[in-house]
Design a protein around this motif. Structure first.
Motif, short mmCIF file in Angstrom:
data_model
loop_
_atom_site.label_atom_id
_atom_site.label_comp_id
_atom_site.label_asym_id
_atom_site.label_seq_id
_atom_site.Cartn_x
_atom_site.Cartn_y
_atom_site.Cartn_z
N LEU A 169 0.87 -1.22 0.02
CA LEU A 169 0.08 0.02 0.08
C LEU A 169 0.93 1.12 -0.08
CD1 LEU A 169 -3.10 -0.94 2.39
CD2 LEU A 169 -3.10 -0.37 0.13
N SER A 170 1.82 1.36 0.91
CA SER A 170 2.68 2.40 0.82
C SER A 170 3.61 2.77 -0.65
CB SER A 170 3.57 2.40 1.99
OG SER A 170 4.64 1.52 1.94
N GLN A 171 3.96 1.36 -1.24
CA GLN A 171 4.52 1.66 -2.63
C GLN A 171 3.34 2.20 -3.46
OE1 GLN A 171 6.67 -1.79 -4.01
NE2 GLN A 171 6.85 -2.39 -2.06
N CYS A 172 2.12 1.69 -3.29
CA CYS A 172 1.16 2.17 -4.35
C CYS A 172 0.81 3.78 -4.12
CB CYS A 172 -0.09 1.54 -4.14
SG CYS A 172 0.06 -0.48 -4.72
N ALA A 173 0.73 4.09 -2.94
CA ALA A 173 0.51 5.56 -2.65
C ALA A 173 1.77 6.28 -3.28
CB ALA A 173 0.51 5.84 -1.10
N VAL A 174 2.92 5.80 -3.21
CA VAL A 174 4.06 6.76 -3.93
C VAL A 174 3.79 6.71 -5.37
CG1 VAL A 174 6.36 6.86 -4.19
CG2 VAL A 174 5.84 6.32 -2.06
N HIS A 175 3.54 5.47 -5.91
CA HIS A 175 3.29 5.36 -7.26
C HIS A 175 2.10 6.05 -7.97
CE1 HIS A 175 2.85 3.33 -11.07
NE2 HIS A 175 1.54 3.19 -10.85
N ALA A 176 1.02 6.15 -7.15
CA ALA A 176 -0.27 6.72 -7.69
C ALA A 176 0.16 8.42 -7.64
CB ALA A 176 -1.38 6.39 -6.54
N THR A 177 0.66 8.96 -6.50
CA THR A 177 0.98 10.35 -6.60
C THR A 177 1.88 10.83 -7.59
OG1 THR A 177 2.37 10.04 -4.88
CG2 THR A 177 0.27 10.69 -4.20
N LYS A 178 2.94 9.98 -7.85
CA LYS A 178 4.11 10.27 -8.73
C LYS A 178 3.42 10.06 -10.15
CE LYS A 178 7.62 7.79 -8.71
NZ LYS A 178 8.83 7.36 -9.46
N ASP A 179 3.13 8.80 -10.38
CA ASP A 179 2.80 8.58 -11.82
C ASP A 179 1.50 8.73 -12.34
OD1 ASP A 179 5.46 7.99 -12.24
OD2 ASP A 179 5.19 5.69 -11.48
N HIS A 180 0.41 8.71 -11.36
CA HIS A 180 -0.81 9.00 -11.75
C HIS A 180 -1.48 10.40 -11.43
CE1 HIS A 180 -1.34 4.94 -13.42
NE2 HIS A 180 -0.94 4.47 -12.27
N ASN A 181 -0.46 11.23 -11.08
CA ASN A 181 -0.86 12.65 -10.35
C ASN A 181 -2.08 12.61 -9.48
OD1 ASN A 181 0.98 13.95 -12.26
ND2 ASN A 181 -0.65 13.43 -13.84
N MET A 182 -2.11 11.49 -8.57
CA MET A 182 -3.16 11.45 -7.57
C MET A 182 -2.50 12.25 -6.54
SD MET A 182 -4.52 7.86 -8.10
CE MET A 182 -5.99 7.83 -6.77
N LYS A 183 -3.65 12.87 -5.49
CA LYS A 183 -3.28 13.42 -4.41
C LYS A 183 -3.28 12.54 -3.36
CE LYS A 183 -4.85 18.25 -5.85
NZ LYS A 183 -5.62 17.78 -6.95
N PRO A 184 -2.58 12.73 -2.14
CA PRO A 184 -2.68 11.59 -1.06
C PRO A 184 -4.04 11.60 -0.67
CG PRO A 184 -1.06 13.07 -0.93
CD PRO A 184 -1.46 13.75 -1.92
N GLU A 185 -4.96 12.38 -0.63
CA GLU A 185 -6.20 12.50 -0.16
C GLU A 185 -7.17 11.44 -1.23
OE1 GLU A 185 -4.57 15.34 -0.45
OE2 GLU A 185 -5.90 17.03 -1.56
N ASP A 186 -6.63 11.48 -2.57
CA ASP A 186 -7.33 10.75 -3.42
C ASP A 186 -7.22 9.22 -3.04
OD1 ASP A 186 -8.10 12.76 -5.01
OD2 ASP A 186 -6.32 12.74 -6.20
N ILE A 187 -6.14 8.83 -2.36
CA ILE A 187 -5.96 7.46 -1.88
C ILE A 187 -7.15 7.25 -0.78
CG2 ILE A 187 -4.33 5.68 -1.36
CD1 ILE A 187 -2.38 7.67 -2.76
#
Ligand SMILES: [Zn+2]
Length: 61
Positions: free
Chosen positions: A26-44
């Motif tokens: 989950l922590s790897q996904c959070a980093v990946h999603a914010t970096k590569d999918h332009n998601m904000k931490p609150e989107d997770i």
């Protein structure tokens, strides 16, 4: 070893997270999603985390 493929939750993406625990994935996904999918931490959201958890698979490699 646990494995998670980003495309399993609907992204057109080749990212695969590998780790020993769900939290690790989950922590790897959070980093990946914010970096590569332009998601904000609150989107997770907890819903997304639940989706990810349901797609985590055990792998021997
Ligand atoms: Zn991805």
């Amino acid at each position: 070893m646990l494995k998670f493929k980003c495309k399993d939750v609907g992204f057109d993406c080749g990212f695969v997270a590998k780790g020993k625990t769900e939290e690790d994935i989950l922590s790897q996904c959070a980093v990946h999603a914010t970096k590569d999918h332009n998601m904000k931490p609150e989107d997770i959201t907890d819903e997304l985390k639940g989706k990810i958890k349901s797609k985590i698979k055990k792998s021997l490699f």
